[in-house]
Design an enzyme around this catalytic site. Structure first.
Site, PDB file in Angstrom:
ATOM      1  CD  GLU A 166      12.284   4.839   8.374  1.00 48.52           C
ATOM      2  OE1 GLU A 166      12.424   5.777   9.208  1.00 48.52           O
ATOM      3  OE2 GLU A 166      11.992   5.027   7.196  1.00 48.52           O
ATOM      4  CD  GLU A 180       9.542  13.623  11.366  1.00 53.71           C
ATOM      5  OE1 GLU A 180      10.307  13.179  10.489  1.00 53.71           O
ATOM      6  OE2 GLU A 180       8.532  13.009  11.765  1.00 53.71           O
ATOM      7  CE  LYS A 218      -1.582   2.996   2.179  1.00 50.94           C
ATOM      8  NZ  LYS A 218      -1.549   4.502   2.015  1.00 50.94           N
ATOM      9  CB  CYS A 244      12.494   9.408   8.130  1.00 46.98           C
ATOM     10  SG  CYS A 244      13.477   8.284   7.130  1.00 46.98           S
ATOM     11  CB  VAL A 288       0.409   6.143  11.447  1.00 50.10           C
ATOM     12  CG1 VAL A 288      -0.121   4.911  10.717  1.00 50.10           C
ATOM     13  CG2 VAL A 288      -0.473   7.347  11.135  1.00 50.10           C
ATOM     14  N   GLY A 289       2.548   4.730  13.429  1.00 51.85           N
ATOM     15  CA  GLY A 289       3.350   3.568  13.787  1.00 51.85           C
ATOM     16  C   GLY A 289       2.926   2.966  15.118  1.00 51.85           C
ATOM     17  N   GLY A 316       6.450   5.663   8.057  1.00 54.22           N
ATOM     18  CA  GLY A 316       5.561   6.815   8.170  1.00 54.22           C
ATOM     19  C   GLY A 316       5.717   7.483   9.523  1.00 54.22           C
ATOM     20  CB  SER A 317       3.482   9.815  11.271  1.00 54.53           C
ATOM     21  OG  SER A 317       2.312   9.061  11.539  1.00 54.53           O
TER      22      SER A 317
END
Length: 514
Positions: free
Chosen positions: A253, A394, A175, A287, A235-236, A231-232
């Site tokens: 990651e 971040e 995805k 990142c 969400v991780g 991703g963020s």
């Protein structure tokens, strides 16, 4: 010219079911619609996992060296289509063409590394404590992997997951980010034409909530055995919680607030060059982008002067030209970046203009037409400290914080303070400082006299803390994400030998003394 309508691909065929439509636009020219994307519903996400699950056993039965040849084919196809793929990446996400070419080369490098791993999926032969018995270990594929990737590296980072996962005998549902759907579709086409059977790699275009719901259902049905996510941090965490309920450990990651320490003995010109590339390359949307430059108080003023001058002189604009960076990736990132700019407070010292580059807020030497796209000024914010939002979190965009330190212990404490742990750097000519920093920093990756950004295909990539769960990508280390160890003991003695109970004892005189 618009590339047409992109759909999810399951079993090698397009899927008609849709949640809604999305335009993928060129962020350097918002009037340029690169493609229209048909977004899938949760049931389609689960159906893709069902297809991959059904294809997995047959793919695992293909000998690993043959799977390695498929990886070699992928690399050859990517190399043959490198310029077209790089230009598509630049058009769709606004990454400078030179960087896009480097990203495509990273896929080729990854394939070159892993094609040989098909002949090196080694286990071990282990001596038994009993006679007429042999012990073995084997690497077995995990099963089916759901890979969810961001769009700032729309083709390189997916290859870090897809190539080793497929090589190890897993099947995959991928995805990608919706704003990078055209680049993802192009990469998918190259992969499947390298010899992948139908169902081994499925591509799903879907929004985040639909993906999460479909993944949750696939996990409930036992269709997915591994999740990889780039991703963020927010969400991780949610994906980690979901996988934990199924006793799975995802490969995460996540974001970074990557520090760069500049010591009193550093080569300042080299440090400035590293800060410019790491802080503002890809418009700060990596990142591994530089978050905060932590500069010794004795050289702070001179470093800041040189860094400010280099930033002011950098070319920014049209990513097809020779520029340091182009636009923000997408409207959502531009909106988020403006929120981060709001974190600048009265106690900070801002160097240079801030905000979107426009006719009323111009940048000298801008390349192209700033009104066409999502272009933002590079910002240096001096005087940031722990407790400031701009220091602790971040800031995904062209913004670099600067702070000072007195002792190296203080610098390490500042570097670790935000709680991220992805990448880091130290500029010094003193080896003892370099090794002291390496020991003290919590980051998964450390650079000495090099920038926080940059990865090679044969080194482990990944972070700790708010940057990930300790999983690693790239090199031989990623094999542990996509294989499970299986132990085999084979007793050919003809009788039941009981471990620990029937071990031969060698007589010895342990009371002997000289």
């Amino acid at each position: 010219m618009m590339l047409g309508m992109l759909r999810s691909m399951i079993d090698g065929a397009p899927v008609t079911a849709a949640a809604r439509m999305l335009d993928s636009r060129n962020p350097a020219d918002l009037n340029d619609v690169v493609a229209q994307v048909v977004l899938a519903d949760p049931a389609t996400v689960t159906a893709a996992a069902r297809s991959a699950h059904a294809a997995q056993r047959a793919w695992a039965d293909v000998p690993a060296p043959v799977r390695g040849q498929v990886v070699a084919n992928i690399g050859a196809l990517v190399e043959a289509n490198a310029e077209a793929l790089a230009r598509l990446v630049t058009r769709e996400i606004g990454k400078p063409l030179a960087e896009a070419r480097g990203e495509v080369q990273e896929i080729v490098d990854t394939c070159r590394f892993f094609l040989g791993e098909g002949r090196r999926l080694y286990g071990q032969t282990v001596p038994s404590e009993m006679p007429d018995k042999q012990l073995f270990t084997f690497r077995e594929p995990v099963g089916t992997a759901m890979i969810i990737t961001a769009g700032n590296f729309p083709v390189a980072v997916p290859s870090w997951y897809l190539v080793p996962a497929l090589l190890c005998g897993n099947t995959v549902v991928w995805k990608p980010a919706g704003y990078a759907a055209a680049a993802a579709d192009a990469l998918y086409q190259l992969f499947v034409r390298a010899g992948l059977p139908a169902g081994v790699l499925n591509l799903v275009h879907a929004d985040g909530p639909e993906t999460f719901t479909g993944l949750s259902q696939a996990l409930d049905e036992g269709l997915v055995q591994k999740v990889g996510f780039t991703g963020s941090t927010e969400v991780g965490r949610a994906i980690g919680e979901l996988c934990g309920r199924h006793l799975q450990s995802p490969c995460l990651e996540l974001g970074g607030k990557n520090p760069m320490v500049v010591t009193e003995d550093a080569d300042l010109d080299l440090a400035v060059e590293g800060a410019l590339f790491a802080g503002f390359g890809t418009a700060g949307q990596r990142c591994t982008s530089l978050g905060t430059a932590i500069v010794h108080e004795s050289v702070h003023g001179e470093f800041l002067r040189r860094f400010t001058a280099a930033t002011a002189a950098a070319a920014i604009g049209d990513p097809t030209g020779d520029v340091l960076y182009g636009p923000m990736l997408d409207e959502r990132f531009a909106t988020a970046y403006e929120k981060y700019l709001g974190w600048i407070s009265g106690g900070h010292r801002v160097h240079g203009p801030t905000g979107r580059i426009t006719g009323d807020n111009p940048r000298a030497g801008f390349v192209g037409d700033p009104a066409a796209g999502l272009f933002y000024h590079p910002v240096i914010v001096d005087g940031v400290r722990p407790g400031d939002d701009i220091f602790d979190n971040e800031t995904f965009g062209p913004l670099v914080g600067v702070t000072t330190y007195g002792s190296l212990d203080e610098a390490i404490e500042l570097a670790n303070a935000p709680g991220y742990g992805l990448s880091s750097a130290i500029y010094t000519t003193d080896p003892s400082k370099a090794f002291a920093f390496r020991r003290g920093i919590g980051a998964g990756m450390v650079s000495v006299n090099n920038s926080t950004s940059g990865a090679e295909a044969h080194l482990p990539f990944g972070g700790n803390g708010r940057s990930g769960n300790g999983s690693r990508q790239s090199g031989m280390w990623v094999l542990d994400q996509f294989t499970r160890w299986q132990a085999l003991n084979w007793d050919y003695s003809g009788r039941l030998q009981k471990a620990q109970l029937e071990v031969a004892v060698v007589p010895a005189d342990l009371d002997f003394r000289l």
